[in-house]
Design an enzyme around this catalytic site. Structure first.
Site, mmCIF file in Angstrom:
data_model
loop_
_atom_site.group_PDB
_atom_site.id
_atom_site.type_symbol
_atom_site.label_atom_id
_atom_site.label_comp_id
_atom_site.label_asym_id
_atom_site.label_seq_id
_atom_site.Cartn_x
_atom_site.Cartn_y
_atom_site.Cartn_z
ATOM 1 N N THR A 33 0.821 -1.200 0.000
ATOM 2 C CA THR A 33 0.000 0.000 0.000
ATOM 3 C C THR A 33 0.861 1.258 0.000
ATOM 4 O O THR A 33 1.980 1.272 0.513
ATOM 5 C CB THR A 33 -0.948 0.035 1.214
ATOM 6 O OG1 THR A 33 -0.211 0.335 2.410
ATOM 7 C CG2 THR A 33 -1.679 -1.291 1.373
ATOM 8 N N ASP A 57 -4.171 5.907 2.490
ATOM 9 C CA ASP A 57 -3.724 6.917 3.430
ATOM 10 C C ASP A 57 -4.149 6.401 4.795
ATOM 11 O O ASP A 57 -5.344 6.336 5.105
ATOM 12 C CB ASP A 57 -4.391 8.258 3.124
ATOM 13 C CG ASP A 57 -4.022 9.348 4.128
ATOM 14 O OD1 ASP A 57 -3.420 9.034 5.170
ATOM 15 O OD2 ASP A 57 -4.363 10.525 3.879
ATOM 16 N N SER A 135 8.323 0.961 15.249
ATOM 17 C CA SER A 135 8.467 2.005 16.256
ATOM 18 C C SER A 135 9.794 2.711 16.003
ATOM 19 O O SER A 135 10.115 3.050 14.866
ATOM 20 C CB SER A 135 8.390 1.388 17.656
ATOM 21 O OG SER A 135 8.546 2.355 18.660
ATOM 22 N N TYR A 149 7.238 13.477 17.903
ATOM 23 C CA TYR A 149 7.569 12.181 17.292
ATOM 24 C C TYR A 149 7.705 11.129 18.392
ATOM 25 O O TYR A 149 7.140 10.022 18.287
ATOM 26 C CB TYR A 149 8.860 12.294 16.487
ATOM 27 C CG TYR A 149 9.364 10.977 15.948
ATOM 28 C CD1 TYR A 149 8.775 10.388 14.842
ATOM 29 C CD2 TYR A 149 10.440 10.320 16.555
ATOM 30 C CE1 TYR A 149 9.234 9.174 14.341
ATOM 31 C CE2 TYR A 149 10.905 9.111 16.062
ATOM 32 C CZ TYR A 149 10.306 8.537 14.961
ATOM 33 O OH TYR A 149 10.759 7.335 14.476
ATOM 34 N N LYS A 153 5.465 7.589 19.034
ATOM 35 C CA LYS A 153 6.052 6.253 19.115
ATOM 36 C C LYS A 153 5.906 5.638 20.511
ATOM 37 O O LYS A 153 5.742 4.418 20.637
ATOM 38 C CB LYS A 153 7.529 6.306 18.698
ATOM 39 C CG LYS A 153 7.752 6.669 17.242
ATOM 40 C CD LYS A 153 7.100 5.671 16.295
ATOM 41 C CE LYS A 153 7.463 5.941 14.835
ATOM 42 N NZ LYS A 153 6.829 4.977 13.908
ATOM 43 N N THR A 184 16.971 6.569 5.369
ATOM 44 C CA THR A 184 15.730 6.323 4.649
ATOM 45 C C THR A 184 15.166 7.644 4.154
ATOM 46 O O THR A 184 15.494 8.709 4.668
ATOM 47 C CB THR A 184 14.692 5.631 5.557
ATOM 48 O OG1 THR A 184 14.534 6.399 6.757
ATOM 49 C CG2 THR A 184 15.143 4.232 5.921
#
Length: 272
Positions: A33, A57, A135, A149, A153, A184
């Protein structure tokens, strides 16, 4: 090894793309997805019917339920869910706007919750399944300039730990994957920081330098993730990379020392 049916969010980039390709190379079938399904065209060209691309989404709860149900219908089963979708919101607590805070929680916390809830009825019915939640080391300890952030998490860690206890009798496993800092791709839809307070610039520079020196190779994670997919008794928590372990153990030693120092006062607050 019997091929698995795997549902992966954010399969267009970063860990999601790398792990999707690794799973397909290993012979698994993947419901991949992404917000932009066109970004998955190369996967379809290369792997054909082994991959089923769906637009999603994760902040849209009804869309999450529809996508999971459609993936299950298409392949006839749902063995593994890997919740990757998320982004890192940078900014101190004072700087963070309401929109930024809500966007962070809607994606990282609620988006993962919706996909998890959508998958559970199918896994309960088949009395088996594995939910892998991406996580972060930032889900175990906090960093300045990443407070929201961290909040997203930490919330993910909390509900996933509770979930693991709730579903163990149904044969469903839960694993929290906690990466360190990796090279990333940044999330293209992450909010641009609107409110920058110059007084925090020196702190920002220190954190940026600290993290840039710790970045790992995301491609090096694939063997471990593939192992988790097939592991009959996977761990609840799993670090990725060598950055998290020394940092987290040091932080927990500090916490234990503080609790021990204040134990007498804390016990007195019990009353009767």
């Amino acid at each position: 090894m019997k091929p698995k049916i795997i549902f992966i969010t954010a399969a267009s980039r970063g860990f999601g793309r790398i792990w999707t390709e690794a799973a397909l190379e290993a012979g698994h079938r993947v419901v991949a997805t992404a917000r932009n399904v066109d970004s998955l065209a190369e996967l379809v060209d290369k792997y054909g019917d082994a991959v089923y691309p769906l637009q999603l989404d994760v902040t849209d709860r009804s869309a999450a339920f529809s996508a999971v149900a459609e993936g299950h219908r298409h392949f006839g089963a749902l063995d593994v869910v890997i919740n990757v979708a998320g982004f890192s919101l940078y900014g101190t607590i004072e700087e963070t706007t309401e929109y930024e805070a809500r966007a962070q929680l809607e994606t990282n916390l609620f988006g993962t919750l919706w996909v998890t809830q959508a998958a559970l009825p199918f896994m309960r019915q088949q009395q088996a399944g594995h939910i892998i939640q991406v996580s972060s080391v930032g889900g175990v300890v906090s960093f300045p300039t990443l407070g929201l952030y961290n909040a997203s998490k930490w919330g993910l860690e909390a509900f996933s730990e509770a979930l693991a206890m709730e579903v163990k009798d149904f044969g469903i496993k839960v694993t929290l994957v906690e990466p360190g800092v990796y090279e990333t791709s940044d999330d293209e839809n992450a909010p641009v920081q609107e409110n920058i307070i110059p007084a925090y610039d020196p702190l920002r520079a220190v954190i940026r330098q600290k993290f840039s020196a710790k970045k790992g190779d995301p491609g090096a994670t694939t063997a471990l993730i593939l192992n988790m997919i097939s592991e009959p008794e996977p761990p609840l928590r799993l670090f990725l990379g060598n950055f998290p372990y020394p940092l987290v153990t040091s932080k927990y030693q500090e916490r234990l020392a503080t609790w021990a120092q204040w134990k007498k006062a804390s016990d007195a607050a019990q009353g009767k």
